[in-house]
Design a protein around this motif. Sequence first.
Motif, PDB file in Angstrom:
ATOM      1  N   UNK A 105      62.116 -52.109  49.752  1.00 40.31           N
ATOM      2  CA  UNK A 105      61.593 -51.005  50.565  1.00 40.31           C
ATOM      3  C   UNK A 105      60.352 -50.449  49.876  1.00 40.31           C
ATOM      4  N   UNK A 106      59.326 -50.148  50.655  1.00 41.16           N
ATOM      5  CA  UNK A 106      58.082 -49.628  50.110  1.00 41.16           C
ATOM      6  C   UNK A 106      57.570 -48.468  50.947  1.00 41.16           C
ATOM      7  N   UNK A 107      56.837 -47.599  50.296  1.00 42.33           N
ATOM      8  CA  UNK A 107      56.191 -46.469  50.975  1.00 42.33           C
ATOM      9  C   UNK A 107      54.885 -46.195  50.232  1.00 42.33           C
ATOM     10  N   UNK A 108      53.778 -46.192  50.966  1.00 44.72           N
ATOM     11  CA  UNK A 108      52.456 -46.007  50.353  1.00 44.72           C
ATOM     12  C   UNK A 108      51.727 -44.880  51.073  1.00 44.72           C
ATOM     13  N   UNK A 109      51.109 -43.988  50.301  1.00 44.82           N
ATOM     14  CA  UNK A 109      50.321 -42.905  50.879  1.00 44.82           C
ATOM     15  C   UNK A 109      48.874 -43.038  50.435  1.00 44.82           C
ATOM     16  N   UNK A 110      47.976 -42.555  51.281  1.00 41.79           N
ATOM     17  CA  UNK A 110      46.557 -42.476  50.956  1.00 41.79           C
ATOM     18  C   UNK A 110      46.245 -41.048  50.536  1.00 41.79           C
ATOM     19  N   UNK A 111      45.491 -40.902  49.459  1.00 39.54           N
ATOM     20  CA  UNK A 111      45.217 -39.584  48.885  1.00 39.54           C
ATOM     21  C   UNK A 111      43.704 -39.365  48.839  1.00 39.54           C
ATOM     22  N   UNK A 112      43.262 -38.210  49.312  1.00 33.35           N
ATOM     23  CA  UNK A 112      41.854 -37.825  49.227  1.00 33.35           C
ATOM     24  C   UNK A 112      41.697 -36.765  48.150  1.00 33.35           C
ATOM     25  N   UNK A 113      40.814 -37.014  47.203  1.00 34.70           N
ATOM     26  CA  UNK A 113      40.516 -36.063  46.131  1.00 34.70           C
ATOM     27  C   UNK A 113      39.107 -35.538  46.371  1.00 34.70           C
ATOM     28  N   UNK A 114      38.980 -34.230  46.460  1.00 29.56           N
ATOM     29  CA  UNK A 114      37.691 -33.626  46.818  1.00 29.56           C
ATOM     30  C   UNK A 114      36.900 -33.156  45.597  1.00 29.56           C
ATOM     31  N   UNK A 115      37.344 -33.541  44.424  1.00 25.74           N
ATOM     32  CA  UNK A 115      36.613 -33.296  43.180  1.00 25.74           C
ATOM     33  C   UNK A 115      36.700 -34.581  42.368  1.00 25.74           C
ATOM     34  N   UNK A 116      35.602 -35.352  42.332  1.00 18.86           N
ATOM     35  CA  UNK A 116      35.648 -36.674  41.698  1.00 18.86           C
ATOM     36  C   UNK A 116      35.910 -36.597  40.202  1.00 18.86           C
ATOM     37  N   UNK A 117      35.718 -35.435  39.604  1.00 21.67           N
ATOM     38  CA  UNK A 117      35.982 -35.299  38.178  1.00 21.67           C
ATOM     39  C   UNK A 117      37.480 -35.238  37.864  1.00 21.67           C
ATOM     40  N   UNK A 118      38.326 -35.122  38.900  1.00 23.50           N
ATOM     41  CA  UNK A 118      39.759 -35.005  38.692  1.00 23.50           C
ATOM     42  C   UNK A 118      40.519 -36.279  39.047  1.00 23.50           C
ATOM     43  N   UNK A 119      39.797 -37.350  39.344  1.00 22.90           N
ATOM     44  CA  UNK A 119      40.460 -38.578  39.795  1.00 22.90           C
ATOM     45  C   UNK A 119      41.429 -39.109  38.745  1.00 22.90           C
ATOM     46  N   UNK A 120      40.983 -39.221  37.495  1.00 24.47           N
ATOM     47  CA  UNK A 120      41.846 -39.755  36.454  1.00 24.47           C
ATOM     48  C   UNK A 120      43.108 -38.943  36.280  1.00 24.47           C
ATOM     49  N   UNK A 121      42.998 -37.623  36.310  1.00 17.48           N
ATOM     50  CA  UNK A 121      44.157 -36.747  36.142  1.00 17.48           C
ATOM     51  C   UNK A 121      45.158 -36.928  37.278  1.00 17.48           C
ATOM     52  N   UNK A 122      44.651 -37.031  38.510  1.00 19.07           N
ATOM     53  CA  UNK A 122      45.537 -37.159  39.668  1.00 19.07           C
ATOM     54  C   UNK A 122      46.238 -38.515  39.659  1.00 19.07           C
ATOM     55  N   UNK A 123      45.496 -39.578  39.335  1.00 21.92           N
ATOM     56  CA  UNK A 123      46.101 -40.907  39.285  1.00 21.92           C
ATOM     57  C   UNK A 123      47.182 -40.964  38.207  1.00 21.92           C
ATOM     58  N   UNK A 124      46.907 -40.363  37.058  1.00 19.52           N
ATOM     59  CA  UNK A 124      47.914 -40.330  35.996  1.00 19.52           C
ATOM     60  C   UNK A 124      49.158 -39.570  36.439  1.00 19.52           C
ATOM     61  N   UNK A 125      48.954 -38.523  37.238  1.00 15.42           N
ATOM     62  CA  UNK A 125      50.094 -37.722  37.701  1.00 15.42           C
ATOM     63  C   UNK A 125      51.028 -38.544  38.581  1.00 15.42           C
ATOM     64  N   UNK A 126      50.483 -39.364  39.463  1.00 12.94           N
ATOM     65  CA  UNK A 126      51.356 -40.138  40.355  1.00 12.94           C
ATOM     66  C   UNK A 126      52.063 -41.259  39.610  1.00 12.94           C
ATOM     67  N   UNK A 127      51.390 -41.866  38.622  1.00 13.33           N
ATOM     68  CA  UNK A 127      52.077 -42.903  37.851  1.00 13.33           C
ATOM     69  C   UNK A 127      53.172 -42.296  36.988  1.00 13.33           C
ATOM     70  N   UNK A 128      52.915 -41.102  36.449  1.00  9.77           N
ATOM     71  CA  UNK A 128      53.959 -40.411  35.689  1.00  9.77           C
ATOM     72  C   UNK A 128      55.148 -40.052  36.581  1.00  9.77           C
ATOM     73  N   UNK A 129      54.872 -39.826  37.883  1.00 11.81           N
ATOM     74  CA  UNK A 129      55.935 -39.458  38.812  1.00 11.81           C
ATOM     75  C   UNK A 129      56.713 -40.680  39.307  1.00 11.81           C
ATOM     76  N   UNK A 130      56.299 -41.886  38.906  1.00  8.49           N
ATOM     77  CA  UNK A 130      57.053 -43.078  39.266  1.00  8.49           C
ATOM     78  C   UNK A 130      56.362 -44.052  40.184  1.00  8.49           C
ATOM     79  N   UNK A 131      55.099 -43.812  40.539  1.00 14.46           N
ATOM     80  CA  UNK A 131      54.397 -44.750  41.416  1.00 14.46           C
ATOM     81  C   UNK A 131      54.244 -46.094  40.718  1.00 14.46           C
ATOM     82  N   UNK A 132      54.629 -47.172  41.391  1.00 12.55           N
ATOM     83  CA  UNK A 132      54.391 -48.507  40.853  1.00 12.55           C
ATOM     84  C   UNK A 132      53.458 -49.326  41.743  1.00 12.55           C
TER      85      UNK A 132
END
Length: 243
Positions: A105-132
Amino acid sequence: MLAAALLLTACSDTVYDPRGVEHEETLLSVSAIGEAETRPDQARFQAGVNNWAATARAASDATAADINEIVAALKARGITEQDIQTRAIGVQRIDYGERRGQFQASNVVSVTIRDVNRVGDVVSAVTDAGANIVSGPDFRQSDPEAAANSAYANAYRAARKRAEAYAEAADMQIGRVLTIRDAGGAQGSRYLPGAVSVAPPPVVAPQVQGDVMRPVAEEGGRVLAGQTTSSVAVQVDFALVPR
């Protein structure tokens, strides 16, 4: 590249050319490309999760719980719900390999970040939350037309400069502009349609697979927005007249 062709008109006292070329005028058709570079101010990426279990329900329940954790992590980083969109949900039986007989089973969401300086932080947050499943980012402009219009203006200026060179070489001058045709182009990965309707290039959807796709940001790497190039083409018809 710039290309130009001189089309000489026959002598006549009336307008006979469908593009409006008159007596004593010479038609000059010029094609030109213009570019403009701008810094993107938005980024999009996809995040999701795959789970495997003995039954479809068990795999689906585990995936639903995990995607809720991912969405919660996004919201904790200031991403609003309007910038989170479900892109793919799937359940399938595995009939090959070491997981044969299990359900995925899979579920994928698309995420829009409106501050390009925060991309790394947001991506790290989802992987820490269990995104594979993580793919992207795709850097974009919040006002893509403004960047495209700068490229079109540059394209027209290039066309006129080339037309002036042709006119000078022929001991003529530009009398008037007859037509300006938008030939389209591209802005990064975004297709810019021209005046003539043509099919845009196909968009390849990301495949949801069992292997984990992880960006360098997860390992502390930098995510750089860089510049996005808008490249467009125009065709301009000029009427040249004797000096």
